[in-house]
Design a protein around this motif. Structure first.
Motif, mmCIF file in Angstrom:
data_model
loop_
_atom_site.group_PDB
_atom_site.id
_atom_site.type_symbol
_atom_site.label_atom_id
_atom_site.label_comp_id
_atom_site.label_asym_id
_atom_site.label_seq_id
_atom_site.Cartn_x
_atom_site.Cartn_y
_atom_site.Cartn_z
ATOM 1 N N LYS A 139 0.827 -1.206 0.000
ATOM 2 C CA LYS A 139 0.000 0.000 0.000
ATOM 3 C C LYS A 139 0.858 1.252 0.000
ATOM 4 O O LYS A 139 0.543 2.245 -0.680
ATOM 5 N N ALA A 140 1.965 1.219 0.738
ATOM 6 C CA ALA A 140 2.863 2.377 0.782
ATOM 7 C C ALA A 140 3.533 2.601 -0.562
ATOM 8 O O ALA A 140 3.707 3.745 -1.002
ATOM 9 N N ALA A 141 3.919 1.511 -1.247
ATOM 10 C CA ALA A 141 4.553 1.626 -2.564
ATOM 11 C C ALA A 141 3.592 2.226 -3.578
ATOM 12 O O ALA A 141 3.988 3.050 -4.418
ATOM 13 N N LYS A 187 5.678 4.381 -6.344
ATOM 14 C CA LYS A 187 6.800 3.534 -6.716
ATOM 15 C C LYS A 187 6.329 2.302 -7.479
ATOM 16 O O LYS A 187 7.104 1.689 -8.232
ATOM 17 N N LEU A 188 5.084 1.937 -7.274
ATOM 18 C CA LEU A 188 4.433 0.899 -8.065
ATOM 19 C C LEU A 188 3.120 1.463 -8.588
ATOM 20 O O LEU A 188 2.445 2.232 -7.901
ATOM 21 N N ALA A 189 2.771 1.072 -9.819
ATOM 22 C CA ALA A 189 1.471 1.462 -10.369
ATOM 23 C C ALA A 189 0.415 0.409 -10.074
ATOM 24 O O ALA A 189 -0.783 0.702 -10.085
ATOM 25 N N SER A 190 0.858 -0.831 -9.822
ATOM 26 C CA SER A 190 -0.047 -1.929 -9.511
ATOM 27 C C SER A 190 0.773 -3.017 -8.833
ATOM 28 O O SER A 190 2.006 -3.001 -8.882
ATOM 29 N N ILE A 191 0.078 -3.969 -8.218
ATOM 30 C CA ILE A 191 0.747 -5.087 -7.554
ATOM 31 C C ILE A 191 0.692 -6.298 -8.478
ATOM 32 O O ILE A 191 -0.399 -6.792 -8.792
ATOM 33 N N PRO A 218 8.429 10.204 -8.960
ATOM 34 C CA PRO A 218 7.175 10.225 -9.728
ATOM 35 C C PRO A 218 7.163 11.412 -10.690
ATOM 36 O O PRO A 218 7.573 12.522 -10.333
ATOM 37 N N VAL A 219 6.685 11.159 -11.909
ATOM 38 C CA VAL A 219 6.586 12.204 -12.922
ATOM 39 C C VAL A 219 5.264 12.027 -13.673
ATOM 40 O O VAL A 219 4.520 11.075 -13.453
ATOM 41 N N LEU A 220 4.982 12.939 -14.569
ATOM 42 C CA LEU A 220 3.770 12.878 -15.376
ATOM 43 C C LEU A 220 3.816 11.695 -16.333
ATOM 44 O O LEU A 220 4.772 11.527 -17.085
#
Length: 511
Positions: free
Chosen positions: A165-167, A172-176, A290-292
């Motif tokens: 959840k923190a990632a 840092k992650l878009a999905s698991i 994180p960027v656009l």
């Protein structure tokens, strides 16, 4: 041009010396010299038009001076280089094309510059999915795909730990990814290995009646993953089918300044127009923050280099310095996969596609040129353009931008372009939902797809299958699938006379 037009006003400031395209870099470069007056003129330049009686300046060349100069009536219409690329860079483009077309083989091989395929993969080469650099398609018969297929299945599961959840919260992650099958389903494997499975699609027809009594049938897809090679799927698995999008104009979209994109964002619909585009913030491996997000069906990728590296790894199983694992997307649960020979070599930075070739294939991807418009000044096309604006299509399919500075690529810099996208996320309704979050993109949200070149889909790709999973068999079906924020535009289109619907289609096909 008269001084009353936006570019004419800018010319007046510069002594009447500017011309569209080649002189536009000079115009942009003088913004700091002439301050807010020129900035206001530039704002007017990218504002939607209100005059539909004639073409806008530069509209016939949607990629600016980078618009292709070759023929648009052949299957190679999307495979030409930027029209202003220059002789030396043209050589880099051609070498990059050769890497893009390369068919990789498993390691070890005597052709060590081309080995390292898999061991799990979706395709043996970039060109195999991006056929003729154009639009992919789902399995055409509804059967499981072969190696010429160009659709893949994204996979993910809900977060179950505080760390996951923190990632996600930190982008840092878009999905698991699924712990066994990873972030996408690899439907092929090298000799001696099991593929992960196959995606099978079936369709149910849904009739829709338009004004005047015309009936259109929409295909409602259902997806099933069969022939699983590594045990059952997670019961909470979320899937999202994706066909390969066209490759044209990517470098120009990459060069659009972030502030121009965010100027169209209205995540809370503050202006009350029913359109609430928002950005997707995604993790950049190259920048470490994180960027656009700009690319991919859900704006989940920040750059062409990172898109290329992810595709090499996930789609082909080829490592690069951005994704150095020789096992591609093999998971910890696929032990045999991890123990397979890789093509990682000290000759290529201990990866399978070294930086030199990787940069060339990225350059190729950035410089696939947008074709010029076809018959853009036709009276019926101009009427269709007016209707396109009138029913609200241009609210998301933003007509134009001006590119900023493209590093080491001045030919892509400071160009007035007409991509018809805002590169933002929009709620498209339950009909198109994949119900799979991807970064800040929810299960009903998709990035506005660029429309430039869309009328050449059949010429290039041999089909007219549209949307993220190719369910729409033509442009009319694609429009009728729009919901959510686009529901009013869809309903207004359906309520038009057939003559006016045909005018809108003529306009879109001219792009």
């Amino acid at each position: 041009m008269t001084p009353n037009t936006p570019l004419g006003q800018a010319r007046a400031w510069l002594g009447g010396a500017l011309v569209v395209g080649a002189a536009l870099p000079l115009l942009i470069g003088t913004l700091n010299l002439y301050g807010t007056a020129i900035a206001a003129s530039m704002e007017n330049l990218v504002a939607p038009t209100t005059d539909f009686s004639k073409l806008e300046e530069g509209e016939d060349k949607p990629g600016g001076e980078a618009t292709s100069r070759g023929s648009t009536d052949t299957a190679n219409a999307f495979s030409l280089s930027s029209g202003n690329i220059g002789f030396r860079k043209e050589l880099n483009f051609k070498i990059g094309n050769s890497v893009f077309r390369r068919l990789w083989v498993s390691a070890p091989s005597s052709t060590d510059a081309s080995d390292g395929l898999g061991p799990l993969f979706n395709s043996r080469g970039c060109q195999s999915c991006h056929l003729k650099d154009g639009r992919g398609h789902p399995p055409l018969s509804g059967d499981v795909p072969d190696q010429s297929g160009s659709m893949l299945i994204r996979l993910s599961v809900p977060p179950t730990t505080e760390e996951e959840k923190a990632a996600l919260a930190a982008h840092k992650l878009a999905s698991i990814p699924d712990p066994v099958y990873g972030g996408q389903l690899q439907d092929f494997a090298i000799q001696g290995f099991e593929s992960e499975g196959k995606a099978k699609v079936t369709y149910e027809e849904k009739p829709v009646t338009l004004a005047g009594g015309e009936t259109v049938s929409l295909r409602v897809p259902s997806y099933e993953i069969v022939d699983l090679g590594y045990g059952p799927m997670n019961p909470d698995i979320m899937i999202s089918p994706r066909v390969a999008p066209p490759m044209i104009g990517l470098g120009l979209l990459e060069a659009v300044p972030e502030e121009q994109i965010l100027a169209h964002a209205d995540p809370d619909d503050a202006d009350g127009d029913g359109i609430s585009g928002k950005q997707n913030r995604v993790w950049s491996i190259a920048q470490g923050k994180p960027v656009l997000g700009r690319f991919g069906w859900k704006a989940s990728v920040p750059s062409i280099a990172e898109q290329s590296a992810a595709a090499f790894s996930g789609d082909i199983g080829i490592s690069s310095t951005l994704h150095p694992s020789g096992g591609g997307e093999c998971t910890d649960k696929q032990e045999k996969c991890w123990n397979a020979p890789s093509g990682n070599s000290p000759k290529y930075q201990n990866v399978e596609v070294g930086d030199e070739l990787f940069k060339l294939v990225t350059f190729y991807s950035q410089n696939l040129a947008v074709p010029p418009r076809r018959n853009p000044g036709d009276p019926e096309v101009l009427k269709g353009k007016a209707l396109f604006y009138e029913i609200g299509c241009a609210s998301c399919h933003n007509p134009k931008f001006v590119t900023g500075t493209a590093p080491k690529q001045p030919h892509l810099s400071n160009q007035l372009i007409y991509p018809y996208t805002d590169m933002l996320l929009h709620d498209m309704g339950e009909g198109l939902a994949d119900n799979r979050p991807d970064g800040d993109a929810g299960g009903t949200e998709w990035r506005t797809a660029p429309l430039w070149g869309i009328g050449l889909t059949e010429t290039v790709s041999g089909h007219t299958l549209f949307l993220h999973d190719g369910r729409a068999r033509n442009l009319t079906e694609a429009i009728l699938w729009h919901g959510g924020e686009a529901e009013k535009a869809r309903d207004d289109f359906a309520a038009l006379s057939k003559a006016d619907r045909d005018r809108i289609l003529a306009f879109v096909n001219s792009l």
